[in-house]
Write a protein that holds these residues in place. Structure first.
Motif, short mmCIF file in Angstrom:
data_model
loop_
_atom_site.label_atom_id
_atom_site.label_comp_id
_atom_site.label_asym_id
_atom_site.label_seq_id
_atom_site.Cartn_x
_atom_site.Cartn_y
_atom_site.Cartn_z
N SER A 95 5.33 2.88 4.02
CA SER A 95 4.76 4.12 3.49
C SER A 95 4.38 5.06 4.63
O SER A 95 4.54 6.28 4.52
N LYS A 140 -4.71 8.39 4.21
CA LYS A 140 -4.29 8.87 2.88
C LYS A 140 -3.78 10.29 3.01
O LYS A 140 -4.43 11.14 3.64
N ASP A 141 -2.60 10.56 2.42
CA ASP A 141 -1.97 11.87 2.50
C ASP A 141 -2.69 12.85 1.57
O ASP A 141 -2.72 12.66 0.34
N SER A 195 0.83 -1.21 0.00
CA SER A 195 0.00 0.00 0.00
C SER A 195 0.86 1.25 0.00
O SER A 195 1.87 1.34 0.71
N LYS A 196 0.46 2.21 -0.80
CA LYS A 196 1.14 3.50 -0.82
C LYS A 196 0.59 4.46 0.23
O LYS A 196 1.12 5.56 0.41
N ASP A 197 -0.49 4.05 0.89
CA ASP A 197 -1.03 4.84 1.98
C ASP A 197 -0.46 4.34 3.31
O ASP A 197 0.12 3.26 3.40
N MET A 198 -0.65 5.13 4.36
CA MET A 198 -0.20 4.73 5.69
C MET A 198 -1.17 3.69 6.26
O MET A 198 -2.38 3.89 6.28
N GLU A 223 7.50 6.65 5.98
CA GLU A 223 7.97 7.68 5.05
C GLU A 223 7.13 8.94 5.16
O GLU A 223 7.66 10.07 5.14
N MET A 224 5.82 8.78 5.27
CA MET A 224 4.94 9.95 5.42
C MET A 224 5.25 10.73 6.68
O MET A 224 5.21 11.96 6.70
N ASN A 284 3.41 0.44 8.36
CA ASN A 284 4.11 0.05 7.13
C ASN A 284 5.14 1.10 6.72
O ASN A 284 5.22 2.19 7.29
#
Length: 541
Positions: free
Chosen positions: A187, A266-267, A168-171, A190-191, A185
């Motif tokens: 992502s 979601k960012d 997933s690219k979301d948190m 990173e966020m 995760n």
């Protein structure tokens, strides 16, 4: 019967005495070097003191022999006979010191015994370390079995969520009943600006910007069992803010009690920034339309004031007070018309003067404009301007406006304190061929979360009616137009890397050789006239 000559004997005595001195010092130097190689070695230290005593004795003997021979050569036998007892006494004292040092030989033996005891202790320590290593090895074998069993059990559970969690690219994160984040995760890390090598021990309060949002998150899960599309603010590791859209589900135990949650965030930061930029662009368009609409209305009365002032100046002598007052009106009217022209830049491009400018003169003019208001607030102005300072090529009116805006912002930051210091400085950076001007105050500073916004149009921390939010935006545009940079520090880093309360704005401008060609300034430029003293000029930030 003829006697034997004394010269060979004297020569041998003198040479031997001199050699005795030289070799004594060489022995002492060599013993000293041994002590430097092993400072903790008692025997080398003992040897050094023995050598020192013997050297003193040898030098005393040699100097006595040399003195005796010299006195004989020069026919001063009586003098030598007078001092000979003293020389012998010194020799005796040196010999006694040698004997005294030798008496302490047993100290060397004690040192060896101490070394042997330390060696025995080290040997015992080695044996204990070997036994401990064996115990650790046995424990490690048992621990590996336990870890293998635990890993296998965790792998079965992890495979259910691996693809969603890692891809997933979301948190994505999980919490327990204590609001602690038990897993997150890559992502998500990173966020939030954390490293990937290890999962930090975080609580919900560590990532939510507001405590109230944490309460809403927990209360909603307890009440409904899920959260759908909750907008909130997350706090990154460096203290900055990101905007997120949260969806979460509660986790229950066998007794239907909430034991945690699983959450996807979601960012929305980029989307929110784009919306803010869009709003800002719409505001800029509105300002352009407004400026175009009112420019004629403002310039018309200014033109009338300027014309009448110039007509009245013809009726008075240049040295009269009335003439000088009219001259001030003329200058300030021209400056006001220039400000209106700057505002029009939001709606259309306009040219600007390009002349040789000395930043020291710009700063002096800006101080003269603002010093009255600064004095009323008990703000002390401290200037440290390099002289001589290379010139730059630019518009003196606009650069003066930049410095005045920065001074007025500094004044606003310190006026509530009832006192303060305003530091103005210039210098030349020869390595980059840049002229640098700095404006520093001792006010309350700028919070980290608004530093990135201070140059945005219409952004202001002043109360309604105190500022339009255009001052620093105009300042930023003027400096860019001149091929320069504007930097900000808050708090300010001192020369010893200590933090100083306040804010510093740094203007970095290229010298005249690196800017566009200079052309003549219009005849009505403020630069060619005298400086106004005590005249007010409000900053537009």
């Amino acid at each position: 019967m003829n006697g034997l000559p004394m010269f060979p004997t004297i020569l041998v005595d003198i040479t031997g005495s001199a050699a005795n001195i030289v070799f004594s010092f060489l022995s002492l130097w060599y013993a000293f070097r041994l002590t430097r190689l092993k400072p903790d070695n008692f025997l080398w230290g003992y040897l050094f003191y023995v050598t020192l005593a013997i050297t003193a004795f040898a030098i005393s003997r040699a100097v006595g022999h040399l003195a005796k021979e010299l006195f004989y050569i020069f026919g001063q036998i009586e003098v030598w006979q007078n001092i000979a007892p003293y020389s012998g006494g010194v020799n005796t004292l040196c010999m006694i010191s040698v004997a005294a040092v030798m008496i302490f030989y047993h100290k060397g033996v004690q040192a060896y015994e101490a070394i042997e005891q330390e060696a025995a202790k080290l040997k015992q320590s080695k044996i204990r370390l070997t036994q401990t290593a064996d115990q650790l090895k046995e424990l490690n074998l048992s621990l590996e079995d336990k870890v293998e069993e635990r890993t296998e059990a965790l792998s079965k559970s992890e495979r259910k969520f691996r693809h969603l969690f890692t891809a997933s690219k979301d948190m994505v994160f999980f919490t327990d009943q204590t609001r602690a984040i038990v897993d997150i995760n890559a992502s998500g890390l990173e966020m939030l600006g954390y490293a990937f090598d290890a999962t930090p021990k975080l609580q919900l309060i560590d990532i939510f910007r507001n405590q109230g949002d944490v309460d809403v998150y927990t209360r909603t899960l307890a009440m409904y069992g899920y959260i759908r599309d909750l907008e909130s603010e997350f706090k990154k590791q460096d203290g900055s803010t990101i905007y997120v859209l949260i969806s979460a589900t509660a986790l229950y135990d066998e007794y239907s009690q909430v034991i945690g949650s699983e959450c996807i965030a979601k960012d929305l930061t980029r989307l929110k920034n784009m919306m803010e930029q869009l709003v800002s662009s719409e505001k800029m368009a509105s300002v352009g339309q407004m400026a175009a609409g009112i420019a004629h209305e403002i310039n018309t009365p200014l033109g009338i004031i300027l014309g009448y002032a110039q007509l009245m100046m013809d009726d008075f002598e240049p040295d009269s007070e009335t003439y000088q007052n009219l001259k001030v009106i003329e200058r300030q009217t021209r400056a006001s018309r220039k400000i209106v022209a700057d505002l029009l830049k939001y709606s259309r491009q306009s040219g600007s003067a390009r002349v040789a400018v000395n930043l020291n003169e710009i700063i002096n003019d800006a101080v003269a404009i603002t010093e009255h208001n600064l004095n009323l607030s008990h703000i002390k102005v401290l200037k440290d301007c390099a002289d001589p300072l290379p010139t730059i090529v630019g518009d003196p009116e606009k650069l003066r406006q930049v410095v005045v805006n920065l001074i007025n912002n500094a004044h606003h930051a310190m006026e509530d304190q009832g006192r303060g210091e305003l530091h103005l400085s210039t210098r030349y950076d020869s390595s980059r061929s840049r002229v640098i001007a700095e404006v520093r105050d001792t006010g309350y500073g700028i919070a980290d979360h608004i530093k990135a916004k201070i140059f945005d149009p219409f952004f202001t921390t002043k109360p309604v009616g105190k500022g339009t939010g255009l001052g620093l935006s105009v300042t930023y545009g003027i400096i860019q137009e001149h091929g320069g940079l504007i930097e900000i520090e808050s708090p300010v880093m001192g020369p010893d890397n200590s933090q100083i309360q306040g804010t510093l704005f740094r203007l970095v401008l290229p010298v005249a050789e690196e800017t566009a060609a200079v052309r003549e300034e219009p005849a009505d430029s403020w630069q060619t006239e005298g400086r106004p003293h005590g005249a007010g000029h409000e900053g537009r930030k």
